[in-house]
Scaffold this motif. Structure first.
Motif, PDB file in Angstrom:
ATOM      1  N   MET A   4       0.826  -1.206   0.000  1.00 37.27           N
ATOM      2  CA  MET A   4       0.000   0.000   0.000  1.00 37.27           C
ATOM      3  C   MET A   4       0.864   1.262   0.000  1.00 37.27           C
ATOM      4  SD  MET A   4      -3.013  -1.058  -0.404  1.00 37.27           S
ATOM      5  CE  MET A   4      -3.966   0.410  -0.123  1.00 37.27           C
ATOM      6  N   ALA A   5       2.049   1.180   0.553  1.00 38.03           N
ATOM      7  CA  ALA A   5       2.961   2.325   0.590  1.00 38.03           C
ATOM      8  C   ALA A   5       3.791   2.442  -0.694  1.00 38.03           C
ATOM      9  CB  ALA A   5       3.892   2.205   1.795  1.00 38.03           C
ATOM     10  N   ASP A   6       3.752   1.441  -1.556  1.00 36.05           N
ATOM     11  CA  ASP A   6       4.528   1.442  -2.790  1.00 36.05           C
ATOM     12  C   ASP A   6       3.685   2.043  -3.915  1.00 36.05           C
ATOM     13  OD1 ASP A   6       5.324   0.083  -5.474  1.00 36.05           O
ATOM     14  OD2 ASP A   6       7.057  -0.259  -4.168  1.00 36.05           O
ATOM     15  N   GLU A   7       4.205   3.051  -4.581  1.00 35.27           N
ATOM     16  CA  GLU A   7       3.417   3.749  -5.605  1.00 35.27           C
ATOM     17  C   GLU A   7       3.079   2.872  -6.807  1.00 35.27           C
ATOM     18  OE1 GLU A   7       6.736   6.102  -8.219  1.00 35.27           O
ATOM     19  OE2 GLU A   7       6.206   6.941  -6.265  1.00 35.27           O
ATOM     20  N   ILE A   8       3.893   1.886  -7.112  1.00 33.75           N
ATOM     21  CA  ILE A   8       3.624   1.013  -8.255  1.00 33.75           C
ATOM     22  C   ILE A   8       2.686  -0.125  -7.859  1.00 33.75           C
ATOM     23  CG2 ILE A   8       4.640  -0.545  -9.973  1.00 33.75           C
ATOM     24  CD1 ILE A   8       5.377   2.405 -10.404  1.00 33.75           C
ATOM     25  N   VAL A   9       3.040  -0.863  -6.812  1.00 36.35           N
ATOM     26  CA  VAL A   9       2.216  -2.005  -6.405  1.00 36.35           C
ATOM     27  C   VAL A   9       0.895  -1.542  -5.800  1.00 36.35           C
ATOM     28  CG1 VAL A   9       2.160  -4.180  -5.147  1.00 36.35           C
ATOM     29  CG2 VAL A   9       4.335  -3.279  -5.933  1.00 36.35           C
ATOM     30  N   GLY A  10       0.922  -0.441  -5.076  1.00 34.46           N
ATOM     31  CA  GLY A  10      -0.292   0.077  -4.463  1.00 34.46           C
ATOM     32  C   GLY A  10      -1.377   0.379  -5.479  1.00 34.46           C
ATOM     33  N   HIS A  11      -0.966   0.658  -6.719  1.00 36.59           N
ATOM     34  CA  HIS A  11      -1.936   0.932  -7.775  1.00 36.59           C
ATOM     35  C   HIS A  11      -2.902  -0.244  -7.968  1.00 36.59           C
ATOM     36  CE1 HIS A  11      -3.664   2.446 -11.456  1.00 36.59           C
ATOM     37  NE2 HIS A  11      -3.407   1.286 -12.018  1.00 36.59           N
TER      38      HIS A  11
END
Length: 148
Positions: free
Chosen positions: A26-33
């Motif tokens: 959730m804190a990762d801009e790529i995976v959170g997408h």
């Protein structure tokens, strides 16, 4: 010999791991997408139950939430996403560290399972979720890798 499930701390250990992984993605801009459209309110618990079943634990996920077909369909039809997959794996490795699942060979077995599931079963049907066949069962993983 203990199962991978037991060595990882059983349901409680995998719930801690799922929570740590979910927080990291959730804190990762790529995976959170991948979660930008929303997610089930019990996502962490369901994920832990899925991992538990895959790693030699109880069949709670299949008994109450669905089969592999339903899981793979959730992850299908989004086109190739190799960078997201690699970042999800990195988040998993960091989550292993967060919850103290760092002893060998457990750490490597868990990493190998997650990397395999992420880059094979969960990313096999890029074009459409409708391509996922009915009746898939959750693949099992042991100390020796995928079980047939």
């Amino acid at each position: 010999m203990k199962s991978v499930y037991e060595a990882a701390g059983g349901s409680d250990g995998l719930l801690r791991l799922a929570a740590a992984w979910h927080a990291r993605v959730m804190a990762d801009e790529i995976v959170g997408h991948a979660f930008s459209h929303g997610f089930h309110p019990q996502h962490t618990e369901r994920l832990a139950a899925y991992w538990a079943e895959a790693l030699g634990g109880p069949t709670t996920y299949s008994d109450t939430h669905g089969d592999e077909t339903s899981v793979v369909r959730m992850h299908s039809g989004n086109g190739p996403h190799e960078e997201m997959d690699h970042r999800a794996i990195a988040c998993f490795d960091d989550a292993l560290q967060d919850v103290g699942l760092t002893s060998e060979p457990l750490r490597t077995v868990l990493h190998d399972y997650f990397a395999w599931a992420t880059t094979t079963t969960m990313s096999r049907y890029h074009e459409s979720a409708d391509d996922v066949p009915e009746g898939l069962t959750i693949p099992r993983w042991s100390w020796d890798g995928p079980q047939r």
